[in-house]
Write an enzyme that holds these catalytic residues in place. Structure first.
Site, short mmCIF file in Angstrom:
data_model
loop_
_atom_site.label_atom_id
_atom_site.label_comp_id
_atom_site.label_asym_id
_atom_site.label_seq_id
_atom_site.Cartn_x
_atom_site.Cartn_y
_atom_site.Cartn_z
N ARG A 86 -8.79 -0.39 4.13
CA ARG A 86 -7.84 0.61 3.68
C ARG A 86 -6.52 0.11 3.39
NH1 ARG A 86 -6.50 5.18 6.80
NH2 ARG A 86 -5.39 5.83 5.03
N ARG A 91 -0.24 14.74 12.24
CA ARG A 91 0.38 14.72 11.10
C ARG A 91 0.31 15.98 10.39
NH1 ARG A 91 -0.72 8.77 8.83
NH2 ARG A 91 -2.74 9.47 8.41
N CYS A 129 -6.60 8.17 8.85
CA CYS A 129 -6.85 7.86 10.17
C CYS A 129 -6.34 8.61 11.08
CB CYS A 129 -5.91 6.53 10.40
SG CYS A 129 -6.25 4.99 9.64
N LYS A 144 0.87 -1.25 -0.18
CA LYS A 144 0.06 -0.02 0.04
C LYS A 144 0.79 1.36 0.09
CE LYS A 144 -2.78 2.57 3.39
NZ LYS A 144 -1.72 3.43 3.72
N ASN A 145 1.57 1.51 0.96
CA ASN A 145 2.73 2.54 1.30
C ASN A 145 3.50 2.76 -0.20
OD1 ASN A 145 1.40 3.02 3.35
ND2 ASN A 145 2.99 2.26 4.73
N ASP A 193 3.64 1.47 12.51
CA ASP A 193 2.41 0.95 11.70
C ASP A 193 2.30 -0.55 12.39
OD1 ASP A 193 1.62 2.88 10.11
OD2 ASP A 193 2.29 2.12 8.51
#
Length: 427
Positions: free
Chosen positions: A407, A121, A116, A22-23, A314
């Site tokens: 997600r 952030r 999220c 994903k990242n 994470d």
């Protein structure tokens, strides 16, 4: 909005394959906007964040398509430079279109991104970099307007190794005039993946030892690229095996990017054996791992989250969930990246966990047994962590909603079932 049901007490003993990252996918999708042509991405995960980014690109004027795990993006035409507010509210990764659209269109209107609820952030690192490259930034209510006559290379020491800001700097520098040199950068494997992808499109990007050097080019060209597997998904499943004292096999594991987690598992009495590892410049491309945690033992552990190569934030929630049911073990976690990463502690306490909090630190004292109950997921990794807690608990746990989990995990229920868990999804 669905829920995930977990019946605890199953020892993991199967095998599954890790999805694409994903990242890594999201910044590569943003990078496709820099090229007036075709980009094809293989091993692309079929997850909500990828679909959200695909819809953002479609809204900008790109043509896209998905065939299994192959995504194609035709960015020959960009018809607008303002991102859809409804889509950006769903996904933090939309901020990566800042550097890409400035490079392509020299202007972007970006609503403040969502995602999220794990911390502030801030986007100030991104904005400071764009200003240094000759961009005017105007904040108008809940959106940002960025304009430039021409992006120009710059030299900048980053105040914090932000992954997103590093990626935006690379994206902005690709078509900028002159040389961009950044130091103090994030060095996550996904950033290396972005550099590798851009070089195959004709960009001049070098990434090494916390430094990024980008020589601006006039244009890029069509390309195909195979994405790396997802190290956070792999780490989640390795921790699931540890939590259940299992013995399982994972295919397509980015082992070289998980050495800190591997050391922790070994300290707990587990063993990891790598097979079929092709020695390449990017070792994470092809690795099968057997995780044998049948001999898991009590331990006193300390884990402190940090930018790569440190312990990933994470994976912090998943570690907390697993250690909560390791009777006799004590785990001290210090969270240094996101201030709200301990949100699942309250949910774990509902299951009988003994977790004591002090600002950005948590002490987890393993109890003999957790008890299944109704659980609420508020963010992506915390949601996955609650599934792991349910797998080690007595009885049945129900995690609602499943939206956050989708997600980042393509089909976590299928994967864990293949590993032997009793997990199911309900609409």
């Amino acid at each position: 909005m669905g829920s995930i049901h977990v019946s605890g007490g199953k020892i993991l003993c199967g095998e599954t394959t890790i999805q694409g990252s994903k990242n890594a996918t999201l910044p590569l999708m943003a990078a496709a906007v820099l090229h007036k042509g075709m980009t094809v991405l293989h091993n692309c995960p079929v997850i909500q964040d990828v679909e959200c980014m695909r819809l953002l690109l479609e809204d900008l004027g790109c043509h896209t398509g998905m065939d299994g795990h192959t995504l194609w993006i035709d960015a020959s035409e960009i018809q607008k430079n303002e991102l859809d507010a409804g889509l950006t509210a769903k996904m933090r990764g939309s901020v990566l279109l800042m550097g890409a659209l400035l490079g392509r269109c020299r202007e972007v209107v970006l609503p403040f991104p969502g995602g999220c609820v794990i911390g502030k952030r801030p986007v100030n690192y991104h904005l400071d970099m764009m200003r240094r490259m000759g961009t005017e930034v105007v904040c108008q209510g809940d959106r940002m307007v960025l304009r430039t006559g021409k992006l120009k290379g710059t030299v900048m020491e980053m105040p914090f190794p932000s992954v997103g800001a590093t990626e935006n700097g690379i994206l902005a520098g690709t078509l900028a005039e002159g040389r961009t040199y950044l130091s103090g950068c994030a060095m996550e494997p996904e950033i290396q993946e972005l550099g590798s992808f851009l070089r195959e499109k004709g960009a001049r990007v070098q990434i090494e030892n916390g430094h990024v050097a980008v020589e601006g080019v006039k244009e890029l060209h069509d390309s195909e690229y195979v994405l790396m597997p997802d190290r956070i998904v792999a780490g989640t499943y390795l921790l699931a095996v540890l939590g259940t004292r299992g013995d399982a096999v994972l295919h397509e594991v980015p082992a070289a990017a998980l050495h800190v987690l591997a050391e922790l598992i070994c300290r707990m009495g587990g063993s990891l054996t790598e097979y079929d590892l092709e020695k390449k410049a990017q070792e994470w491309k092809n690795c099968t791992v057997r995780a044998d945690c049948r001999g898991r033992k009590n331990a006193v552990l300390f884990a402190e989250t940090a930018p790569y190569p440190g312990f990933p934030t994470d994976l912090q929630s998943q570690l907390m969930a697993v250690m909560a049911s390791c009777c006799g073990s004590i785990c001290h976690i210090r969270e240094n990246v996101f201030e709200n990463r301990f949100m699942i502690a309250a949910q774990l306490k509902k299951m009988g966990a003994d977790i004591r909090m002090n600002e950005n630190e948590a002490h987890i004292y393993g109890v003999p047994v957790l008890h299944g109950t109704e659980l609420y997921a508020r963010e992506l990794r915390g949601g996955a962590a609650l599934i792991l807690a349910g797998m080690s608990a007595e009885g049945v746990s129900r995690i609602t909603p499943d939206d956050y989990i989708k997600r980042g995990y393509e089909n976590i229920c299928k994967d864990l079932k293949e590993l032997g868990a009793d997990v199911s999804w309900e609409a």
